[in-house]
Scaffold this motif. Structure first.
Motif, PDB file in Angstrom:
ATOM      1  N   UNK A  30       0.832  -1.194   0.000  1.00 41.77           N
ATOM      2  CA  UNK A  30       0.000   0.000   0.000  1.00 41.77           C
ATOM      3  C   UNK A  30       0.875   1.255   0.000  1.00 41.77           C
ATOM      4  N   UNK A  31       1.657   1.421   1.059  1.00 41.22           N
ATOM      5  CA  UNK A  31       2.539   2.586   1.207  1.00 41.22           C
ATOM      6  C   UNK A  31       3.891   2.107   1.716  1.00 41.22           C
ATOM      7  N   UNK A  32       4.947   2.400   0.995  1.00 41.46           N
ATOM      8  CA  UNK A  32       6.290   2.011   1.425  1.00 41.46           C
ATOM      9  C   UNK A  32       6.424   0.504   1.490  1.00 41.46           C
ATOM     10  N   UNK A  33       6.531  -0.031   2.696  1.00 48.01           N
ATOM     11  CA  UNK A  33       6.609  -1.485   2.891  1.00 48.01           C
ATOM     12  C   UNK A  33       5.362  -2.028   3.580  1.00 48.01           C
ATOM     13  N   UNK A  34       4.374  -1.198   3.782  1.00 49.94           N
ATOM     14  CA  UNK A  34       3.135  -1.584   4.463  1.00 49.94           C
ATOM     15  C   UNK A  34       2.191  -2.232   3.454  1.00 49.94           C
ATOM     16  N   UNK A  75      -5.382  -5.729  -5.998  1.00 56.07           N
ATOM     17  CA  UNK A  75      -4.454  -5.600  -7.125  1.00 56.07           C
ATOM     18  C   UNK A  75      -3.307  -4.686  -6.704  1.00 56.07           C
ATOM     19  N   UNK A  76      -2.253  -4.678  -7.502  1.00 47.71           N
ATOM     20  CA  UNK A  76      -1.103  -3.816  -7.232  1.00 47.71           C
ATOM     21  C   UNK A  76      -1.328  -2.479  -7.920  1.00 47.71           C
ATOM     22  N   UNK A  77      -1.625  -1.458  -7.157  1.00 49.47           N
ATOM     23  CA  UNK A  77      -1.933  -0.151  -7.739  1.00 49.47           C
ATOM     24  C   UNK A  77      -0.694   0.583  -8.236  1.00 49.47           C
TER      25      UNK A  77
END
Length: 157
Positions: A30-34, A75-77
């Motif tokens: 989602x964000x960074x490694x999160x 999905x991978x945004x």
């Protein structure tokens, strides 16, 4: 106190968080490694904490479920498509997935569909639970992006 809130959130989500289709959110960043799963759990916990601390008259089951599924798009945004319009389109995709795979109520799917307001200007929250999730999502996003940025600056990534 933090552990108590986490426990209460997990109790409210016990019918969801272990389902295979929900665990798919762990496959996407989602964000960074999160991961998306972690992000949604963070939003659910913050939403719950705010409701508790502020003594807000909310349906906690509805609040936490809507928060946990708000980014249930699977999905991978970060790829060019559908990432290009992800901010505008993912609430409808997450809403559809919550209905199709998890048979969620209209109240839950309303929270999901409206969590990106004001970006999705015509879809604004219609419940107190929806407003809390909308604000908690933005708060958690800023925190996660900041954490990622500071990790890069310090070379800890």
């Amino acid at each position: 106190m933090k552990e108590q809130h986490n426990y209460q959130v997990f109790e409210l989500l016990k019918s969801l968080y272990h389902q295979q289709i929900v665990l798919e959110m762990k496959n996407y960043i989602q964000h960074g490694t999160v991961t998306t799963y972690e992000h949604c759990l963070n939003v659910a916990i913050l939403s719950y904490v705010w409701a508790e601390k502020l003594h807000l008259p909310v349906d906690k089951q509805l609040l936490v479920t809507g928060a946990f599924l708000h980014d249930f798009y699977l999905y991978d945004w970060h790829v060019k498509e559908p990432g290009r319009w992800h901010g505008f389109n993912h609430p409808a995709i997450a809403e559809m997935n919550a209905q199709e795979f998890l048979h969620q109520s209209k109240e839950v799917t309303d929270i999901i569909r409206t969590h990106m307001w004001p970006l999705t200007f015509r879809n604004h929250p219609t419940s107190l639970e929806g407003w809390i999730v909308c604000l908690a999502d933005k708060t958690v996003t800023v925190w996660e992006v900041w954490q990622s940025f500071s990790q890069r600056l310090s070379g800890k990534e």
